[in-house]
Design a protein around this motif. Structure first.
Motif, short mmCIF file in Angstrom:
data_model
loop_
_atom_site.label_atom_id
_atom_site.label_comp_id
_atom_site.label_asym_id
_atom_site.label_seq_id
_atom_site.Cartn_x
_atom_site.Cartn_y
_atom_site.Cartn_z
N LEU A 49 -6.78 -18.04 -4.45
CA LEU A 49 -6.24 -18.47 -2.73
C LEU A 49 -5.32 -19.05 -2.75
CD1 LEU A 49 -9.56 -20.24 -3.28
CD2 LEU A 49 -9.62 -18.26 -2.05
N ASP A 50 -4.55 -18.31 -3.38
CA ASP A 50 -3.13 -19.37 -3.25
C ASP A 50 -2.32 -18.05 -2.44
OD1 ASP A 50 -2.57 -20.46 -4.62
OD2 ASP A 50 -1.46 -19.85 -6.58
N ARG A 51 -2.45 -19.01 -0.95
CA ARG A 51 -1.52 -17.81 0.57
C ARG A 51 -0.71 -17.10 0.46
NH1 ARG A 51 -2.43 -20.78 6.01
NH2 ARG A 51 -4.06 -20.18 5.23
N ASP A 52 0.29 -17.87 -0.45
CA ASP A 52 1.99 -17.01 -0.74
C ASP A 52 1.98 -16.19 -1.68
OD1 ASP A 52 2.19 -18.99 1.40
OD2 ASP A 52 2.43 -20.78 -0.25
N ARG A 54 1.27 -12.35 -3.47
CA ARG A 54 0.62 -10.85 -2.91
C ARG A 54 -0.46 -11.15 -3.46
NH1 ARG A 54 6.68 -10.49 -3.79
NH2 ARG A 54 6.02 -8.82 -5.56
N TRP A 55 -0.80 -9.74 -3.15
CA TRP A 55 -2.14 -9.30 -4.28
C TRP A 55 -1.35 -8.81 -5.30
CZ3 TRP A 55 -7.57 -8.57 -3.25
CH2 TRP A 55 -7.52 -8.79 -1.52
#
Length: 100
Positions: A49-52, A54-55
């Protein structure tokens, strides 16, 4: 009489298995933190859930964490089962093996 102890041991092993599972989870978590810091030079691994993040970062962290957890849990489970067998003469799992 040996058959009775074989049937009762897996039930008696449940609390021991729980403690070993908790211990292996703790050890695996610590090992993952150290591994992640060594690989990425970061204190905190990315979370899904870390928005910043990358996949690729998130999936790499999950794969490493899963591998470490599986290896540590297997090593702790095996060592615990061997210790029970040495002390009681009975393997603490059904003959078929596998996790419950």
């Amino acid at each position: 009489m040996a058959k009775k102890s074989k049937k009762k041991l897996p039930l008696a092993y449940k609390p021991v298995g729980f403690v070993l599972g908790w211990t292996s989870g703790t050890v695996a978590g610590l090992a993952f933190q150290k591994t992640w810091k060594m690989i990425r030079h970061e204190d905190n691994a990315p979370d899904a859930l870390d928005r910043d993040r990358r996949w690729g970062e998130i999936l790499l962290a999950a794969a490493i964490q899963g591998a470490i957890f599986a290896v540590v849990r297997s090593a702790v489970d095996r060592a615990g089962a061997k210790a029970i067998e040495r002390s009681t003469g009975v393997w603490p799992a059904p003959d078929k093996g596998g996790r419950d």
